[in-house]
Design a protein around this motif. Sequence first.
Motif, short mmCIF file in Angstrom:
data_model
loop_
_atom_site.label_atom_id
_atom_site.label_comp_id
_atom_site.label_asym_id
_atom_site.label_seq_id
_atom_site.Cartn_x
_atom_site.Cartn_y
_atom_site.Cartn_z
N GLU A 237 29.03 42.05 -1.12
CA GLU A 237 29.60 42.14 0.09
C GLU A 237 31.05 42.45 -0.18
O GLU A 237 31.77 43.16 0.59
N ALA A 238 31.66 41.90 -1.15
CA ALA A 238 33.20 42.11 -1.37
C ALA A 238 33.40 43.58 -1.60
O ALA A 238 34.35 44.01 -1.35
N MET A 239 32.60 44.27 -2.54
CA MET A 239 32.84 45.62 -2.80
C MET A 239 32.79 46.35 -1.64
O MET A 239 33.33 47.33 -1.21
N LEU A 240 31.64 45.81 -0.50
CA LEU A 240 31.62 47.03 0.58
C LEU A 240 32.81 46.41 1.59
O LEU A 240 33.23 47.37 2.18
N PRO A 252 31.39 51.60 -9.01
CA PRO A 252 30.57 50.17 -8.75
C PRO A 252 30.09 49.83 -7.53
O PRO A 252 28.99 49.29 -7.59
N LEU A 253 30.56 50.41 -6.44
CA LEU A 253 30.10 50.26 -5.29
C LEU A 253 28.75 51.31 -5.10
O LEU A 253 27.68 50.68 -4.56
N PHE A 254 28.81 52.28 -5.57
CA PHE A 254 27.45 53.13 -5.43
C PHE A 254 26.44 52.47 -6.54
O PHE A 254 25.16 52.65 -6.06
N GLN A 255 26.79 51.90 -7.53
CA GLN A 255 25.78 51.31 -8.33
C GLN A 255 25.00 50.03 -7.34
O GLN A 255 23.89 50.05 -7.43
N SER A 256 26.03 49.46 -6.73
CA SER A 256 25.12 48.31 -5.71
C SER A 256 24.55 48.97 -4.86
O SER A 256 23.29 48.58 -4.65
N LEU A 257 24.78 50.14 -4.30
CA LEU A 257 24.01 50.75 -3.23
C LEU A 257 22.72 51.47 -3.78
O LEU A 257 21.73 51.25 -3.27
N GLY A 301 34.24 39.97 -8.77
CA GLY A 301 33.73 40.37 -7.31
C GLY A 301 33.91 39.19 -6.46
O GLY A 301 34.21 38.94 -5.25
N TRP A 302 33.26 37.96 -6.96
CA TRP A 302 33.23 36.46 -6.25
C TRP A 302 34.75 36.27 -5.90
O TRP A 302 34.71 35.49 -4.82
N ALA A 303 35.62 36.37 -6.62
CA ALA A 303 36.98 35.93 -6.40
C ALA A 303 37.66 36.58 -5.18
O ALA A 303 38.61 36.36 -4.68
N LYS A 304 37.13 37.89 -4.86
CA LYS A 304 37.61 38.71 -3.90
C LYS A 304 37.41 38.67 -2.49
O LYS A 304 37.76 39.14 -1.56
N VAL A 305 36.21 37.83 -2.40
CA VAL A 305 35.81 37.61 -0.94
C VAL A 305 36.77 36.94 0.18
O VAL A 305 36.86 37.53 1.11
N GLU A 306 37.31 35.69 -0.47
CA GLU A 306 38.44 35.43 0.38
C GLU A 306 39.42 36.08 0.51
O GLU A 306 40.22 36.10 1.55
#
Length: 434
Positions: A237-240, A252-257, A301-306
């Motif tokens: 979700e952070a990448m999106l 990286p985002l396209f990898q998740s997609l 990525g986890w650190a970027k959520v907030e």
Amino acid sequence: MDTLELYYDVKTVVDNYPEPAALTRQKQFRGYLRQRDRLRWIAEMCAEQWDGDFIEIGAHIGETTRVLAELARQYKRRVIVVDPWETGTPGCNGWEYDVFVDNVVLYKNLIDVIRLSSLDKQAIEQVKARPLCFAYVDGLHAYRACLSDILTVSHCQGIIAVDDIHWNVNLMRAFSVGADATWRLSVLRGTPPMREGYLLPAGDIPRRISSFDVARMVTRAVEEGRPLSVIRLGDGEAMLMEWPHFTERRGPLFQSLRYWFGSIGIGSGDLNDMATELRKAIKESDVIGVPSEQHRQGREGWAKVELYLRAYNLMTRDSVLAPADLHIELYKEGLLKHLLQGRQISVITCRNVAQKLIDEYGVKGVRWYPIPTEAQTAGFKPTNHWPDRYEELMDEIEVPCPGHLFLVGAGALGKAYCAQVKRKGGVALDIGSI
């Protein structure tokens, strides 16, 4: 206040007053040549948008004080200066205060000097009693002292600037922790170096609750027939969320997609739509599950959520933060069974788990809204989840009665399904892979 717009304004100032490449091997002397230009423009930006005075913690001989005093005269404000000028402390040899007085003599009627340590209780109380539009922290160069100074001026409506974070690891740590503690968006630059960093306001500091509190909220909402949305956010979700304002890296985002939807043609327009829908769903939610400190230290990525919750002002006065693994705690502690037993529910997921829920949790009845299996589970074959099934399901969702409970396990798109359930009067619980 729009934090994203403010972010771009600050970046523009930074870009207009860049530092040259390293002129010396001594890090503490890098990044200062255009610093006062940047501070002047950012302090003026704050004066134009917010009420309150300017404050400087650690004035030394008053060169930056003079810059702030010029703005104070222009905008009819005052400058608060906190500095003990105590001989023997770092950077003070006994003559600095006299030079300070000479440097600011033309502005002495605009300056309020608090000649105490910024750690002194009396000084802290005096500062907290004053409304502030801009704060400049350049006090004692130690972690606890710098963090204390940031917290002391945390009520500042505008921007907090923190000096010397580029070369002092303790100050950088205080800057980072201070950003989290005050719910602010950080702006810094290391190449070419910028000695200071900026903390931008991002709204009120949100309340945090436990997984047990979430269970009580969901139970009450169901029993009282009130709409509610509980979602959880992770690195995907952070990448999106950050698209397209904070990244141009599609890889990286396209990898998740690809993991989610398979090898299908998803262009920038689709990404914009998905990111917009996700941010909209987050802002409409009541409870937002965010990664723990342990998770944040383990993966970037986890650190970027907030960080992105702040950047896009996605927290409202009524929304709260909870642990991202709340679904696991609800499962392990038996709270999920307590919540489901004897109820008619709906489920949005890729697997038909209706009979298991009836057998193991005593659910009275289940309506299943099927979605395609994630591509990584199905051998990366293309799915029709986005946009086809997504658009169909947003129309299909029905809430038979106020407070009807939906369990949602649908990845990043599931947050939008939760929002749709809430809009139609239901209670949505993002249950993930549980």
